[in-house]
Design a protein around this motif. Structure first.
Motif, PDB file in Angstrom:
ATOM      1  N   ILE A   1      -2.857 -32.376  -2.754  1.00  0.00           N
ATOM      2  CA  ILE A   1      -2.240 -31.365  -3.616  1.00  0.00           C
ATOM      3  C   ILE A   1      -2.712 -31.535  -5.056  1.00  0.00           C
ATOM      4  CG2 ILE A   1      -0.044 -30.550  -4.597  1.00  0.00           C
ATOM      5  CD1 ILE A   1       1.221 -31.206  -1.828  1.00  0.00           C
ATOM      6  N   ASN A   2      -2.750 -32.781  -5.534  1.00  0.00           N
ATOM      7  CA  ASN A   2      -3.220 -33.036  -6.897  1.00  0.00           C
ATOM      8  C   ASN A   2      -4.674 -32.602  -7.080  1.00  0.00           C
ATOM      9  OD1 ASN A   2      -0.765 -34.060  -7.786  1.00  0.00           O
ATOM     10  ND2 ASN A   2      -1.287 -36.167  -7.265  1.00  0.00           N
TER      11      ASN A   2
ATOM     12  N   TYR B   1      -4.745 -28.848  -7.459  1.00  0.00           N
ATOM     13  CA  TYR B   1      -4.424 -28.422  -8.827  1.00  0.00           C
ATOM     14  C   TYR B   1      -5.587 -28.711  -9.765  1.00  0.00           C
ATOM     15  CZ  TYR B   1       0.546 -27.419  -7.997  1.00  0.00           C
ATOM     16  OH  TYR B   1       1.730 -26.870  -7.569  1.00  0.00           O
ATOM     17  N   SER B   2      -6.170 -29.900  -9.642  1.00  0.00           N
ATOM     18  CA  SER B   2      -7.254 -30.304 -10.543  1.00  0.00           C
ATOM     19  C   SER B   2      -8.462 -29.384 -10.461  1.00  0.00           C
ATOM     20  CB  SER B   2      -7.710 -31.736 -10.233  1.00  0.00           C
ATOM     21  OG  SER B   2      -6.683 -32.648 -10.498  1.00  0.00           O
TER      22      SER B   2
ATOM     23  N   LYS C   1      -8.375 -26.329  -9.537  1.00  0.00           N
ATOM     24  CA  LYS C   1      -7.883 -24.955  -9.717  1.00  0.00           C
ATOM     25  C   LYS C   1      -7.812 -24.162  -8.412  1.00  0.00           C
ATOM     26  CE  LYS C   1      -7.942 -25.137 -14.353  1.00  0.00           C
ATOM     27  NZ  LYS C   1      -7.484 -26.454 -14.667  1.00  0.00           N
TER      28      LYS C   1
ATOM     29  N   ILE D   1      -5.229 -24.578  -6.410  1.00  0.00           N
ATOM     30  CA  ILE D   1      -3.814 -24.223  -6.519  1.00  0.00           C
ATOM     31  C   ILE D   1      -3.526 -23.934  -7.985  1.00  0.00           C
ATOM     32  CG2 ILE D   1      -1.434 -24.955  -6.188  1.00  0.00           C
ATOM     33  CD1 ILE D   1      -2.376 -26.938  -4.101  1.00  0.00           C
ATOM     34  N   LYS D   2      -2.992 -22.757  -8.247  1.00  0.00           N
ATOM     35  CA  LYS D   2      -2.628 -22.385  -9.612  1.00  0.00           C
ATOM     36  C   LYS D   2      -1.199 -22.848  -9.881  1.00  0.00           C
ATOM     37  CE  LYS D   2      -5.228 -18.122  -9.038  1.00  0.00           C
ATOM     38  NZ  LYS D   2      -5.066 -16.671  -8.897  1.00  0.00           N
ATOM     39  N   GLN D   3      -0.901 -23.092 -11.138  1.00  0.00           N
ATOM     40  CA  GLN D   3       0.445 -23.520 -11.531  1.00  0.00           C
ATOM     41  C   GLN D   3       1.495 -22.486 -11.143  1.00  0.00           C
ATOM     42  OE1 GLN D   3       1.364 -26.472 -12.720  1.00  0.00           O
ATOM     43  NE2 GLN D   3      -0.738 -27.207 -12.738  1.00  0.00           N
TER      44      GLN D   3
ATOM     45  N   VAL E   1       4.047 -23.488  -3.514  1.00  0.00           N
ATOM     46  CA  VAL E   1       3.373 -24.341  -2.539  1.00  0.00           C
ATOM     47  C   VAL E   1       4.309 -24.610  -1.360  1.00  0.00           C
ATOM     48  CG1 VAL E   1       2.258 -26.572  -2.143  1.00  0.00           C
ATOM     49  CG2 VAL E   1       1.991 -25.425  -4.350  1.00  0.00           C
TER      50      VAL E   1
END
Length: 109
Positions: free
Chosen positions: A16-17, A20-21, A23, A25-27, A31
């Motif tokens: 998951i990290n 995010y790193s 991009k 997964i967007k903020q 999820v």
């Protein structure tokens, strides 16, 4: 429709990290995690996640936003999700997500 996928041997939290790193997964994405231990668990979880997504879409529509989703699937769960009796429902669920991350998977999966 799924925009992109990530498959990794990493643990769920690490995957998951990484999502995010890079991009993937967007903020702003909601999820969802699919992690059933057998065929019945996965079937129930898929059904529950589809309802949650439907509810999020309704709420988003009321607020004037179009929610985006990311799906995280453990390798052991993926095995059940791809069985003949669940494959179609799993695919429908995944296709509602902008990103799908499969963690703890082997090259054969």
């Amino acid at each position: 429709a799924v925009v992109s996928t990530q498959s990794t041997g990493d643990k769920q939290e690490t995957a998951i990290n990484i999502g995010y790193s890079c991009k993937l997964i967007k903020q702003t994405m909601e999820v969802f995690i699919l992690e059933g231990d057998d065929n019945d668990d996965v079937r129930v979880e898929i059904k529950e996640l589809k309802y949650k997504m439907k509810d999020s879409k309704k709420l988003g529509k009321q607020k004037g936003v179009d929610p985006e989703f990311a799906l995280v699937v453990a390798g052991s769960t993926l095995r059940f999700a791809l069985e003949e009796n669940l494959k179609e429902e799993f695919t429908k669920l995944a296709m509602q997500c902008g990103a799908v991350i499969c963690c703890r998977v082997t090259p054969l999966q």
